[in-house]
Write a protein that holds these residues in place. Structure first.
Motif, mmCIF file in Angstrom:
data_model
loop_
_atom_site.group_PDB
_atom_site.id
_atom_site.type_symbol
_atom_site.label_atom_id
_atom_site.label_comp_id
_atom_site.label_asym_id
_atom_site.label_seq_id
_atom_site.Cartn_x
_atom_site.Cartn_y
_atom_site.Cartn_z
ATOM 1 N N ILE A 1 -46.637 -42.147 -29.086
ATOM 2 C CA ILE A 1 -46.729 -41.472 -27.860
ATOM 3 C C ILE A 1 -45.636 -42.038 -26.861
ATOM 4 N N GLY A 2 -44.403 -41.676 -27.353
ATOM 5 C CA GLY A 2 -43.153 -42.060 -26.527
ATOM 6 C C GLY A 2 -41.952 -41.165 -26.787
ATOM 7 N N LYS A 3 -40.979 -41.667 -26.317
ATOM 8 C CA LYS A 3 -39.661 -40.834 -26.875
ATOM 9 C C LYS A 3 -39.427 -40.920 -28.077
ATOM 10 N N LEU A 4 -38.839 -39.913 -28.627
ATOM 11 C CA LEU A 4 -38.478 -39.589 -30.012
ATOM 12 C C LEU A 4 -36.895 -39.101 -30.104
ATOM 13 N N PRO A 5 -36.259 -39.744 -31.213
ATOM 14 C CA PRO A 5 -36.560 -40.866 -31.845
ATOM 15 C C PRO A 5 -36.618 -42.220 -31.101
ATOM 16 N N SER A 6 -37.018 -43.197 -31.623
ATOM 17 C CA SER A 6 -36.995 -44.648 -31.035
ATOM 18 C C SER A 6 -37.136 -45.718 -32.361
ATOM 19 N N LEU A 7 -36.852 -46.870 -32.062
ATOM 20 C CA LEU A 7 -37.011 -47.899 -33.330
ATOM 21 C C LEU A 7 -38.517 -48.034 -33.356
ATOM 22 N N ARG B 1 -45.259 -60.792 -12.720
ATOM 23 C CA ARG B 1 -44.693 -60.168 -14.234
ATOM 24 C C ARG B 1 -45.692 -59.248 -14.605
ATOM 25 N N LEU B 2 -46.988 -59.358 -14.541
ATOM 26 C CA LEU B 2 -48.039 -58.319 -15.036
ATOM 27 C C LEU B 2 -47.853 -57.071 -14.424
ATOM 28 N N ALA B 3 -47.522 -57.098 -12.855
ATOM 29 C CA ALA B 3 -47.810 -56.076 -11.986
ATOM 30 C C ALA B 3 -46.516 -55.067 -12.363
ATOM 31 N N ARG B 4 -45.406 -55.803 -13.370
ATOM 32 C CA ARG B 4 -44.536 -54.829 -13.687
ATOM 33 C C ARG B 4 -44.793 -54.161 -15.005
ATOM 34 N N PHE B 5 -45.906 -54.347 -15.579
ATOM 35 C CA PHE B 5 -46.285 -53.993 -17.001
ATOM 36 C C PHE B 5 -46.071 -52.428 -16.800
ATOM 37 N N GLY C 1 -50.871 -49.579 -22.472
ATOM 38 C CA GLY C 1 -49.184 -49.845 -22.194
ATOM 39 C C GLY C 1 -48.157 -49.038 -22.978
ATOM 40 N N ALA C 2 -47.239 -48.792 -22.408
ATOM 41 C CA ALA C 2 -46.119 -48.053 -23.059
ATOM 42 C C ALA C 2 -45.613 -48.795 -24.325
ATOM 43 N N VAL C 3 -45.702 -48.189 -25.480
ATOM 44 C CA VAL C 3 -45.196 -48.638 -26.567
ATOM 45 C C VAL C 3 -43.746 -48.520 -26.802
ATOM 46 N N THR C 4 -42.780 -49.509 -25.757
ATOM 47 C CA THR C 4 -41.614 -49.667 -26.054
ATOM 48 C C THR C 4 -41.158 -50.661 -26.819
ATOM 49 N N LEU C 5 -39.954 -50.877 -27.189
ATOM 50 C CA LEU C 5 -39.365 -51.920 -27.917
ATOM 51 C C LEU C 5 -39.699 -53.440 -27.460
ATOM 52 N N ALA C 6 -39.531 -53.523 -26.043
ATOM 53 C CA ALA C 6 -39.797 -54.487 -25.533
ATOM 54 C C ALA C 6 -41.433 -54.796 -25.154
ATOM 55 N N GLN C 7 -42.212 -54.005 -24.908
ATOM 56 C CA GLN C 7 -43.494 -54.071 -24.665
ATOM 57 C C GLN C 7 -44.003 -54.248 -26.071
ATOM 58 N N SER C 8 -43.569 -53.772 -27.193
ATOM 59 C CA SER C 8 -44.132 -54.145 -28.692
ATOM 60 C C SER C 8 -44.203 -55.566 -28.735
ATOM 61 N N VAL C 9 -43.122 -56.249 -28.461
ATOM 62 C CA VAL C 9 -42.979 -57.550 -28.723
ATOM 63 C C VAL C 9 -43.542 -58.697 -27.860
ATOM 64 N N LEU C 10 -42.954 -58.315 -26.298
ATOM 65 C CA LEU C 10 -43.521 -59.029 -25.320
ATOM 66 C C LEU C 10 -44.726 -58.408 -24.623
ATOM 67 N N ARG C 11 -45.638 -58.428 -25.016
ATOM 68 C CA ARG C 11 -46.939 -57.685 -24.672
ATOM 69 C C ARG C 11 -48.133 -58.662 -24.144
ATOM 70 N N PRO C 12 -48.546 -58.830 -23.105
ATOM 71 C CA PRO C 12 -48.025 -58.065 -21.814
ATOM 72 C C PRO C 12 -46.691 -58.531 -21.255
ATOM 73 N N THR C 13 -46.412 -59.799 -21.392
ATOM 74 C CA THR C 13 -45.141 -60.334 -20.806
ATOM 75 C C THR C 13 -44.730 -61.449 -21.897
ATOM 76 N N ALA C 14 -43.474 -61.953 -21.336
ATOM 77 C CA ALA C 14 -43.195 -62.993 -22.156
ATOM 78 C C ALA C 14 -43.646 -64.424 -22.163
ATOM 79 N N ARG C 15 -44.301 -64.880 -23.156
ATOM 80 C CA ARG C 15 -45.205 -65.906 -23.245
ATOM 81 C C ARG C 15 -45.260 -66.602 -24.876
ATOM 82 N N PHE C 16 -45.164 -67.696 -24.966
ATOM 83 C CA PHE C 16 -45.203 -68.204 -26.467
ATOM 84 C C PHE C 16 -46.389 -67.804 -27.023
#
Length: 504
Positions: free
Chosen positions: A187-193, A278-282, A418-433
């Motif tokens: 449910i996003g831009k095609l094509p994408s990683l 940071r969550l508000a920018r999700f 939440g948008a399934v982008t490359l960044a938000q697929s790994v850093l979901r919902p934000t960058a935390r260990f």
């Protein structure tokens, strides 16, 4: 009254998976939900006729047989039948042509003609290493792979099919559209990683464990999970909305099977400002608009083979899907959106009665779209099934905006939380260990807004629960999830209760 060890807010598949894991570890667990019934996206109920039930959200579950949580939980041993269709997914094209992903890879390759060899080279190694591929994709990138072939198989294939290079793959429109239809599940831009990974992850399963439809409906999965929770001492508090963490002050730990918006609302001003900002920018992604039909007969497809498919993707050619999905991401309301369609009775005969059967469909639309999707979806179906409208006995459309009213986790109708982008697929919902742990002591997030993201796989809830066990209760050995009482002394409600440790 027993001390509440863990309160879980939300009873979707992730909240239930967390509840199973924690209750089996001997903790006193209470699950809360604003709805009158548990299940979240796993609800099945009559809409137009008391004899016919409809899946309200999800209907087909490729990951409910293969994720680590469900492999160990073992739905089949609990009486949940996951029915595998002969054709996992299909993609019709004009002129009665279609790409068809049969369970039998040989048949699929034969039917794809000149692209059969390429399809085999793409899918056969993934099927051979399916467990490793699934585990790699569903562990949120936070553990080393058990099967080191998996990252190499996914890596090269993602570059080939998740970038502009994909336009050069496949000689026939049938094969190109067949794989692109699976990629559109992003449910996003095609094509994408990200769409490339999703196409490979879900695509190969049709030739392995399949894209199953639960017999009698998706609610059977939720019922099996809820039964296991209650069997291990857990309880449910339904029909009450939790609006503030203070309402759960009696619990040692809180898990939120809510989206980011829900976390911000429930936690209020208690969250540290930096984390809250940071969550508000999700980011939220495009939405789904749902249509349910009650029909009098099977869908009159121009290509009869489509009637054997569990899932049908209605999106036209690869070029059409690239265009419409990318426009939808940008907020443009197209007149021919991508549509996912399921005729459950084609796989599960119990879902039909004489002259009555359900049809399930989603259309991809811009976030917060308020159009009634019925006409859009009917037109998409009738392009490949002339006369479908004559079979419709009743219909119901739920716009993207209305979908959020049904489930607040679907902000603007975004069923991916939440948008399934490359960044938000790994850093979901934000960058935390530890993405499940919030800065508030004893408060965790366990929804699809955390890794590995959307889908009925239970892994977000399971991984969040493991973090809770380790950090809050000093338990480092996961409980046994298979049917029956735990007997290893570590996870049985009847066994010794685990020690509590101070929160840090």
């Amino acid at each position: 009254m027993r001390q509440v060890d863990v309160a879980i807010v939300g009873t979707g598949p992730n909240g239930l998976a967390a509840g199973v894991t924690l209750a089996r570890s001997g903790l006193n667990v209470v699950l809360h939900d604003a709805a009158e019934h548990f299940g979240g996206g796993l609800r099945t109920m009559p809409l137009f006729d008391s004899d016919i039930v409809h899946d309200i959200c999800s209907a087909v579950h490729p990951l409910a047989k293969v994720s680590r949580f469900f492999r160990e939980f073992d739905l089949a041993a609990r009486g949940v039948e996951l029915l595998r269709p002969e054709i996992g997914y299909a993609h019709p094209l004009d002129g009665g042509r279609a790409g068809l992903a049969y369970h039998d890879l040989d048949v699929t390759c034969d039917r794809l003609g000149p692209d059969g060899k390429l399809w085999r080279r793409l899918m056969e190694p993934l099927v051979a290493h399916s467990v490793g591929v699934v585990d790699l994709a569903l562990h949120g990138g936070r553990s080393l792979p058990d099967d080191w072939a998996a990252p190499f198989l996914l890596g090269g294939r993602t570059l080939a099919h998740g970038t502009a290079l994909a336009r050069r793959r496949f000689a026939t429109e049938e094969a190109a559209a067949l794989l692109t239809g699976v990629a559109a599940h992003a449910i996003g831009k095609l094509p994408s990683l990200v769409s490339g990974v999703i196409a490979l992850l879900l695509g190969h399963l049709a030739h392995g464990t399949g894209w199953p439809v639960p017999k009698h409906g998706s609610a059977r999965i939720a019922e099996a999970m809820a039964a296991d929770i209650t069997a291990h001492g857990g309880t449910f508090d339904l029909g009450r909305t939790i609006t503030d963490l203070r309402e759960l002050a009696g619990a040692k730990v809180v898990l939120l099977d809510t989206g980011v918006k829900g976390l911000l609302e429930i936690a209020g001003d208690r969250l540290p400002r930096r984390y809250a900002n940071r969550l508000a920018r999700f980011r939220y992604g495009p939405a789904a608009a749902k249509v349910d039909f009650l029909v009098s007969e099977p869908i009159p497809w121009s290509n009869p083979e489509l009637g054997k498919a569990g899932t049908v993707h209605l999106g036209g050619s690869r070029a059409e899907m690239y265009r419409t999905e990318s426009l939808t991401v940008r907020g443009v309301a197209v007149e021919e959106p991508f549509v996912l369609l399921v005729d459950p009775a084609a796989v599960d005969g119990t879902r039909a009665r004489a002259g009555k059967r359900p049809v399930w469909a989603y259309a991809h639309v811009p976030n917060n779209d308020d159009r009634d999707p019925v006409d859009l979806v009917r037109a998409r179906i009738e392009r490949h099934a002339p006369g479908f409208g004559d079979t419709v006995l009743a219909q119901r459309g739920v716009s993207a905006r209305q979908l959020e009213a049904y489930n607040p986790n679907y902000v603007g109708g975004d069923i991916s939380s939440g948008a399934v982008t490359l960044a938000q697929s790994v850093l979901r919902p934000t960058a935390r260990f530890d993405p499940y742990r919030t800065p508030l002591p004893g408060v965790y997030l366990c929804s699809a807004a955390t890794p590995p993201g959307p889908g009925v796989h239970g892994m977000s809830g399971y991984l969040a629960a493991l973090s809770v066990l380790r950090r809050e209760f000093g338990i480092r050995t996961p409980p046994r999830l298979a049917p029956g009482r735990n007997t290893d002394g570590q996870g049985s409600h009847a066994a010794r209760r685990p020690r509590s440790v101070p929160r840090r």
